[in-house]
Design a protein around this motif. Structure first.
Motif, PDB file in Angstrom:
ATOM      1  N   ARG A  67       0.972  -1.161   0.151  1.00 18.44           N
ATOM      2  CA  ARG A  67      -0.216  -0.530   0.263  1.00 18.44           C
ATOM      3  C   ARG A  67       0.845   1.386   0.110  1.00 18.44           C
ATOM      4  NH1 ARG A  67      -4.163   0.089   4.072  1.00 18.44           N
ATOM      5  NH2 ARG A  67      -5.350   0.879   2.316  1.00 18.44           N
ATOM      6  N   THR A  97      -2.607   3.703   0.935  1.00 15.64           N
ATOM      7  CA  THR A  97      -4.058   3.715  -0.026  1.00 15.64           C
ATOM      8  C   THR A  97      -3.648   2.823  -0.416  1.00 15.64           C
ATOM      9  OG1 THR A  97      -2.570   5.578  -1.345  1.00 15.64           O
ATOM     10  CG2 THR A  97      -4.181   5.942   0.171  1.00 15.64           C
ATOM     11  N   ASP A  98      -4.536   1.763  -0.824  1.00 21.60           N
ATOM     12  CA  ASP A  98      -3.993   0.649  -2.024  1.00 21.60           C
ATOM     13  C   ASP A  98      -3.495   1.173  -3.479  1.00 21.60           C
ATOM     14  OD1 ASP A  98      -5.015  -0.933  -0.314  1.00 21.60           O
ATOM     15  OD2 ASP A  98      -7.336  -1.302  -1.323  1.00 21.60           O
TER      16      ASP A  98
END
Length: 448
Positions: A325, A393-394
Motif C-alpha cells: 500500500r 492507500t491501495d
C-alpha cells in the motif's frame, strides 16, 4: 570556453591516447524496458561524430519490448517507415570496458539536447522534468541504491542456482546480513566496485543483503539527476559483465526466488534552491509533508514504472520491506516513502517501491513529478506508519490494472508528456500480453 564539439573531440582524443589498443566503442542508450541498445563504432569514426558528423539510429529502437521485439504502438514501428532520429554523445561517459575478452570502450548517447528529441526516450523524459524544475528554482540531489543477486554461472533446466561460496565451494544458500559474506565474495565485489569507479560512477557502501547471494551497492549523492540515473544504468551493465568474467551471473531481476527477498531500487531525493537551502526543511518541514502527499497520490498510477514487468509485481508484499500500500513513515522501511533521520540540511525522502530492474531515468522522473505535484497542491499526507500501522492507500498489483490507471492520470500526462504515457503504457501492455502467450508446464500439471 570550448564548444561542445571541441570538448567531445578532446575527450575522444584523450581516450585514444590513453587506450591505444581500443579499436571499437559501443555507443549505447537505454530503451523503455531498461535494456541498452546501440552500435559499435570504430574509434576513428567516433572522432568524426565528436567533431559534428551526424549520429543517427532508428527512432523505434527505444520502443523495443523486453525480449527485443517491436510492437505496433499507434503508427510507430509499422506505419511510420521506421525513421532514423538524431542522437548525441553524452560528454564524460567515454570509458574503457574491462569485462570483454577484447579491449573495448563504451559511451552513452541520447536524443535529449538534439533538435528533435524523441518524446518517449527515457533520458529525454527525465531531462524535461529536470529542466522544468530548474526553471522553478528547484535543484534535486539524488542518490540511487541498487540490490542484485549473484547466481552460479550455469543454469539448471533454465533456472538460476545459488552462487558458490569461493572459500568453501558450497552454495551460498544461507540468507543473512553477515559481513563475512562480503569477504568471501570480495574478488567479484571488488572488481564490480572498481569497474564502476572506472566508469565514473561514485560507489560508496556495499552491503550483504538478506537473500542468498544478494548484495546492495549505494551511490554517492549527485546534484545532476541525469548523471545519477546514468550511473544506475551503467552500473547494471558493468556488474553483469564483471560477474560473467568472474564465473557468476548477476541479475537485477525483481524477484528471482519466491521464498527470499526481492531486489529493489531505492532512490534518495532532496530538493534545494539556488542558494543551497533545503526546500523540504523550510517552514517546520511543511514542504516535506506536501511532497510526501504528492508522491503518495501519484504512486498508484506510477506502478507500471516502478514495477515494469510481471515478475516485479511478485516482489510486492514480499518477505521483508516491500509494501503493498502507498504509505510513508519516519525511519520505517515498511513504508513506500521513508524519511531517513537526518539534519535539516540533508533532509530527504527515500522512495522504495521501484524494483531493481526498473528504468532509472523513468523512476527518477516519476518521483520528481510526485514531489513537484505535492509542492504545488500543498495537501497534507495520510498518517505516517509511525502513528498508524494500518495507514496507506491501495495501488494496483497487476500490470493491466496498473497500465489503465497510469494512462488515465492527468497529472502524469501533463508532467511526463501525454505521448510518452501512451507509448509507455502500450509497450507494457503488449509485453504483458506477449508473456501470457507461452503455456507454462504448470498449466499442463494443473489442467491436462
Amino acid at each position: 570556453m570550448k564548444s561542445p564539439s571541441a570538448t567531445l573531440l578532446a575527450e575522444v582524443r584523450t581516450f585514444r591516447q590513453n587506450h591505444p589498443d581500443v579499436r571499437y566503442v559501443d555507443l549505447i542508450a537505454l530503451d523503455i524496458p531498461g535494456h541498452f541498445y546501440g552500435k559499435r563504432y570504430p574509434v576513428e569514426m567516433l572522432e568524426k561524430v565528436a567533431a559534428g558528423s551526424p549520429l543517427k539510429l532508428p527512432q523505434n529502437a527505444v520502443l523495443l519490448g523486453a525480449q527485443g521485439g517491436l510492437f505496433k504502438i499507434g503508427d510507430y514501428c509499422f506505419n511510420d517507415g521506421d525513421p532514423d532520429a538524431n542522437r548525441r554523445l553524452v560528454p564524460g561517459t567515454l570509458k574503457p570496458v574491462n569485462w570483454e575478452s577484447q579491449p573495448l570502450g563504451q559511451m552513452l548517447i541520447t536524443s535529449d539536447g538534439t533538435e528533435a528529441p524523441i518524446e518517449f526516450e527515457p533520458r529525454e523524459v527525465l531531462a524535461k522534468v529536470l529542466e522544468r524544475l530548474q526553471h522553478q528554482g528547484i535543484h534535486p540531489v539524488v542518490a540511487f541504491e541498487l540490490e542484485f543477486y549473484l547466481f552460479d554461472k550455469q543454469l539448471e533446466n533454465g533456472l538460476p542456482q545459488f552462487a558458490r561460496d569461493p572459500l568453501s565451494g558450497d552454495a551460498d544458500d544461507q540468507p543473512n546480513l553477515h559481513i563475512e559474506r562480503l569477504s568471501r565474495f570480495s574478488d567479484v565485489l571488488d572488481d564490480m566496485a572498481q569497474t564502476a569507479k572506472d566508469q565514473g560512477i561514485d560507489i560508496t557502501v556495499i552491503t550483504a543483503e538478506i537473500g542468498p547471494g544478494q548484495f546492495e551497492i549505494n551511490f554517492g549523492h549527485c546534484d545532476d539527476g541525469l548523471r545519477a540515473a546514468d550511473w544506475a544504468a551503467l552500473f547494471c551493465r558493468s556488474t553483469r559483465g564483471v560477474a560473467l568474467k568472474q564465473g557468476y551471473r548477476a541479475s537485477f531481476m525483481a524477484k528471482p526466488y519466491l521464498q527470499f527477498p526481492g531486489s529493489g531500487m531505492h532512490v534518495h531525493v532532496s530538493l534545494y534552491d539556488a542558494a543551497g537551502n533545503n526546500l523540504l526543511a523550510a517552514h517546520q518541514q511543511q514542504p516535506l509533508r506536501h511532497a510526501v502527499a504528492g508522491c503518495l497520490e501519484l504512486l498508484p498510477q506510477c506502478m507500471p514504472i516502478f514495477s515494469p514487468n510481471h515478475n516485479a509485481f511478485r516482489r510486492l508484499g514480499g518477505t521483508v520491506n516491500a509494501a503493498t500500500r502507498a504509505s510513508w513513515g519516519f525511519e520505517d522501511r515498511d513504508a513506500c516513502v521513508r524519511i531517513p533521520d537526518s539534519d535539516p540540511r540533508n533532509l530527504r525522502i527515500e522512495h522504495r517501491p521501484a524494483s531493481a530492474d526498473a528504468n532509472p531515468y523513468l523512476v527518477l522522473a516519476a518521483i520528481l513529478v510526485g514531489l513537484e505535484h505535492g509542492l504545488e497542491a500543498k495537501r497534507e499526507p495520510i498518517a505516517p506508519l509511525n502513528e498508524d500501522r494500518n495507514s496507506g492507500t491501495d495501488f494496483p498489483v497487476e500490470m493491466l490494472d496498473a497500465v489503465r490507471a497510469m494512462q488515465q492520470q492527468p497529472v502524469l500526462r501533463d508532467k511526463l508528456g501525454a505521448e510518452f504515457v501512451d507509448v509507455y503504457c502500450e509497450n507494457k501492455r503488449q509485453d504483458h500480453l506477449a508473456f501470457q502467450q507461452e503455456i507454462h508446464a504448470r498449466e499442463y500439471r494443473w489442467f491436462l
